[in-house]
Motif scaffolding. Sequence first.
Motif, PDB file in Angstrom:
ATOM      1  N   ALA A  38       0.815  -1.228   0.000  1.00 33.09           N
ATOM      2  CA  ALA A  38       0.000   0.000   0.000  1.00 33.09           C
ATOM      3  C   ALA A  38       0.843   1.271   0.000  1.00 33.09           C
ATOM      4  CB  ALA A  38      -0.934  -0.003   1.202  1.00 33.09           C
ATOM      5  N   ASN A  39       1.929   1.284   0.790  1.00 30.84           N
ATOM      6  CA  ASN A  39       2.663   2.551   0.939  1.00 30.84           C
ATOM      7  C   ASN A  39       3.927   2.613   0.091  1.00 30.84           C
ATOM      8  OD1 ASN A  39       0.757   3.207   2.892  1.00 30.84           O
ATOM      9  ND2 ASN A  39       1.875   1.949   4.384  1.00 30.84           N
ATOM     10  N   LEU A  40       4.065   1.658  -0.839  1.00 28.33           N
ATOM     11  CA  LEU A  40       5.281   1.682  -1.653  1.00 28.33           C
ATOM     12  C   LEU A  40       5.128   2.661  -2.805  1.00 28.33           C
ATOM     13  CD1 LEU A  40       6.043  -2.154  -1.916  1.00 28.33           C
ATOM     14  CD2 LEU A  40       7.138  -0.465  -0.422  1.00 28.33           C
ATOM     15  N   SER A  41       6.149   3.463  -3.031  1.00 27.52           N
ATOM     16  CA  SER A  41       6.143   4.357  -4.190  1.00 27.52           C
ATOM     17  C   SER A  41       6.604   3.553  -5.408  1.00 27.52           C
ATOM     18  CB  SER A  41       7.145   5.483  -3.954  1.00 27.52           C
ATOM     19  OG  SER A  41       8.461   4.927  -3.947  1.00 27.52           O
ATOM     20  N   ASP A  42       6.435   4.126  -6.578  1.00 26.36           N
ATOM     21  CA  ASP A  42       6.936   3.455  -7.786  1.00 26.36           C
ATOM     22  C   ASP A  42       8.442   3.191  -7.664  1.00 26.36           C
ATOM     23  OD1 ASP A  42       4.427   3.436  -8.835  1.00 26.36           O
ATOM     24  OD2 ASP A  42       4.763   5.075 -10.262  1.00 26.36           O
ATOM     25  N   ALA A  43       9.159   4.160  -7.104  1.00 31.27           N
ATOM     26  CA  ALA A  43      10.617   4.000  -6.962  1.00 31.27           C
ATOM     27  C   ALA A  43      10.921   2.847  -6.000  1.00 31.27           C
ATOM     28  CB  ALA A  43      11.246   5.295  -6.450  1.00 31.27           C
ATOM     29  N   ASP A  44      10.181   2.789  -4.877  1.00 29.18           N
ATOM     30  CA  ASP A  44      10.384   1.677  -3.933  1.00 29.18           C
ATOM     31  C   ASP A  44      10.201   0.342  -4.663  1.00 29.18           C
ATOM     32  OD1 ASP A  44      10.676   3.360  -1.697  1.00 29.18           O
ATOM     33  OD2 ASP A  44       8.510   3.361  -1.280  1.00 29.18           O
ATOM     34  N   ILE A  45       9.134   0.289  -5.463  1.00 28.98           N
ATOM     35  CA  ILE A  45       8.805  -0.960  -6.161  1.00 28.98           C
ATOM     36  C   ILE A  45       9.910  -1.327  -7.139  1.00 28.98           C
ATOM     37  CG2 ILE A  45       7.244  -1.882  -7.940  1.00 28.98           C
ATOM     38  CD1 ILE A  45       4.921  -0.698  -6.285  1.00 28.98           C
ATOM     39  N   GLU A  46      10.396  -0.336  -7.880  1.00 25.22           N
ATOM     40  CA  GLU A  46      11.468  -0.626  -8.839  1.00 25.22           C
ATOM     41  C   GLU A  46      12.743  -1.054  -8.121  1.00 25.22           C
ATOM     42  OE1 GLU A  46      11.146   2.944 -11.109  1.00 25.22           O
ATOM     43  OE2 GLU A  46       9.203   2.184 -11.821  1.00 25.22           O
ATOM     44  N   ASN A  47      13.032  -0.418  -6.993  1.00 20.06           N
ATOM     45  CA  ASN A  47      14.243  -0.786  -6.248  1.00 20.06           C
ATOM     46  C   ASN A  47      14.130  -2.187  -5.652  1.00 20.06           C
ATOM     47  OD1 ASN A  47      15.159   1.762  -6.853  1.00 20.06           O
ATOM     48  ND2 ASN A  47      14.609   2.641  -4.861  1.00 20.06           N
ATOM     49  N   LEU A  48      12.967  -2.501  -5.102  1.00 25.23           N
ATOM     50  CA  LEU A  48      12.756  -3.840  -4.546  1.00 25.23           C
ATOM     51  C   LEU A  48      12.881  -4.898  -5.650  1.00 25.23           C
ATOM     52  CD1 LEU A  48       9.792  -3.101  -2.136  1.00 25.23           C
ATOM     53  CD2 LEU A  48      11.927  -4.232  -1.461  1.00 25.23           C
ATOM     54  N   ALA A  49      12.282  -4.611  -6.796  1.00 31.00           N
ATOM     55  CA  ALA A  49      12.335  -5.568  -7.910  1.00 31.00           C
ATOM     56  C   ALA A  49      13.772  -5.767  -8.375  1.00 31.00           C
ATOM     57  CB  ALA A  49      11.467  -5.064  -9.059  1.00 31.00           C
ATOM     58  N   ALA A  50      14.525  -4.653  -8.440  1.00 31.50           N
ATOM     59  CA  ALA A  50      15.929  -4.755  -8.880  1.00 31.50           C
ATOM     60  C   ALA A  50      16.711  -5.601  -7.881  1.00 31.50           C
ATOM     61  CB  ALA A  50      16.534  -3.358  -8.998  1.00 31.50           C
ATOM     62  N   TYR A  51      16.454  -5.366  -6.609  1.00 34.51           N
ATOM     63  CA  TYR A  51      17.173  -6.118  -5.567  1.00 34.51           C
ATOM     64  C   TYR A  51      16.898  -7.624  -5.674  1.00 34.51           C
ATOM     65  CZ  TYR A  51      18.035  -8.105  -0.950  1.00 34.51           C
ATOM     66  OH  TYR A  51      18.433  -8.927   0.085  1.00 34.51           O
ATOM     67  N   TYR A  52      15.619  -7.980  -5.691  1.00 29.63           N
ATOM     68  CA  TYR A  52      15.290  -9.408  -5.692  1.00 29.63           C
ATOM     69  C   TYR A  52      15.687 -10.103  -6.998  1.00 29.63           C
ATOM     70  CZ  TYR A  52      13.062  -9.458  -1.166  1.00 29.63           C
ATOM     71  OH  TYR A  52      12.850  -9.396   0.194  1.00 29.63           O
ATOM     72  N   ALA A  53      15.560  -9.382  -8.108  1.00 32.57           N
ATOM     73  CA  ALA A  53      15.908  -9.997  -9.399  1.00 32.57           C
ATOM     74  C   ALA A  53      17.390 -10.365  -9.446  1.00 32.57           C
ATOM     75  CB  ALA A  53      15.582  -9.044 -10.539  1.00 32.57           C
ATOM     76  N   LYS A  54      18.206  -9.613  -8.678  1.00 29.78           N
ATOM     77  CA  LYS A  54      19.668  -9.860  -8.719  1.00 29.78           C
ATOM     78  C   LYS A  54      20.089 -10.965  -7.761  1.00 29.78           C
ATOM     79  CE  LYS A  54      21.452  -5.370 -10.241  1.00 29.78           C
ATOM     80  NZ  LYS A  54      20.208  -4.535 -10.284  1.00 29.78           N
ATOM     81  N   LEU A  55      19.193 -11.388  -6.878  1.00 27.92           N
ATOM     82  CA  LEU A  55      19.589 -12.421  -5.908  1.00 27.92           C
ATOM     83  C   LEU A  55      19.744 -13.771  -6.598  1.00 27.92           C
ATOM     84  CD1 LEU A  55      17.431 -11.623  -2.731  1.00 27.92           C
ATOM     85  CD2 LEU A  55      19.832 -11.051  -3.186  1.00 27.92           C
ATOM     86  N   ASP A  56      20.627 -14.585  -6.072  1.00 33.69           N
ATOM     87  CA  ASP A  56      20.894 -15.919  -6.640  1.00 33.69           C
ATOM     88  C   ASP A  56      19.636 -16.790  -6.510  1.00 33.69           C
ATOM     89  OD1 ASP A  56      21.566 -18.526  -7.133  1.00 33.69           O
ATOM     90  OD2 ASP A  56      23.277 -18.580  -5.758  1.00 33.69           O
ATOM     91  N   PRO A  57      19.087 -17.276  -7.644  1.00 35.49           N
ATOM     92  CA  PRO A  57      17.860 -18.067  -7.571  1.00 35.49           C
ATOM     93  C   PRO A  57      18.012 -19.319  -6.719  1.00 35.49           C
ATOM     94  CG  PRO A  57      18.794 -18.103  -9.800  1.00 35.49           C
ATOM     95  CD  PRO A  57      19.578 -17.107  -9.012  1.00 35.49           C
ATOM     96  N   ALA A  58      19.268 -19.752  -6.543  1.00 37.20           N
ATOM     97  CA  ALA A  58      19.458 -20.936  -5.693  1.00 37.20           C
ATOM     98  C   ALA A  58      19.628 -20.537  -4.225  1.00 37.20           C
ATOM     99  CB  ALA A  58      20.670 -21.722  -6.173  1.00 37.20           C
ATOM    100  N   GLY A  59      19.540 -19.226  -3.973  1.00 40.20           N
ATOM    101  CA  GLY A  59      19.538 -18.777  -2.586  1.00 40.20           C
ATOM    102  C   GLY A  59      20.908 -18.695  -1.928  1.00 40.20           C
ATOM    103  N   LYS A  60      21.971 -18.820  -2.728  1.00 39.96           N
ATOM    104  CA  LYS A  60      23.308 -18.732  -2.102  1.00 39.96           C
ATOM    105  C   LYS A  60      23.783 -17.280  -2.127  1.00 39.96           C
ATOM    106  CE  LYS A  60      24.392 -23.438  -3.357  1.00 39.96           C
ATOM    107  NZ  LYS A  60      23.192 -23.362  -4.246  1.00 39.96           N
TER     108      LYS A  60
END
Lengths: 83, 83
Positions: free
Chosen positions: B61-83
């Motif tokens: 609810a309280n996320l701005s577009d920038a917050d959303i883009e930053n969160l997406a960038a962060y998670y997309a860069k994480l290792d899919p195998a979780g390491k």
Amino acid sequence: ADAAAGKAKSVVCAACHGTNGISQIPMYPNLAGQKEQYLVSSLKAFRDGQRKNMIMAPMAANLSDADIENLAAYYAKLDPAGK
Amino acid sequence: ADAAAGKAKSVVCAACHGTNGISQIPMYPNLAGQKEQYLVSSLKAFRDGQRKNMIMAPMAANLSDADIENLAAYYAKLDPAGK
């Protein structure tokens, strides 16, 4: 659930979600290694219209519960790194 | 997008989605290595109510577009195998 039956059922899914469950299309999610229960609840939500998506609705419309469980088992077991 | 800002914003997300983006809870999806645009569109759909989820609605609810883009960038860069 029967992952092999899920694999057979997944041929049409591969067009968007990739033959290894890693999508080549930025808007479409990777499914490889995703949580099995999350995949089941998502597919059921698309089938039942609880989750609205014009592309996924027809894909899920004719899936039985067993199809959904098998597809989820198949994708959950795929290597999240796509190898 | 600023993945570092996304990481700072992700503290509350980690409770369900894991500190490495791999959920410990079967019903909650892994986010690590997911498609960035898919993450953006999902978060916006939760924020705008297009995608209905009682847990995610207040989170987004309280996320701005920038917050959303930053969160997406962060998670997309994480290792899919979780390491």
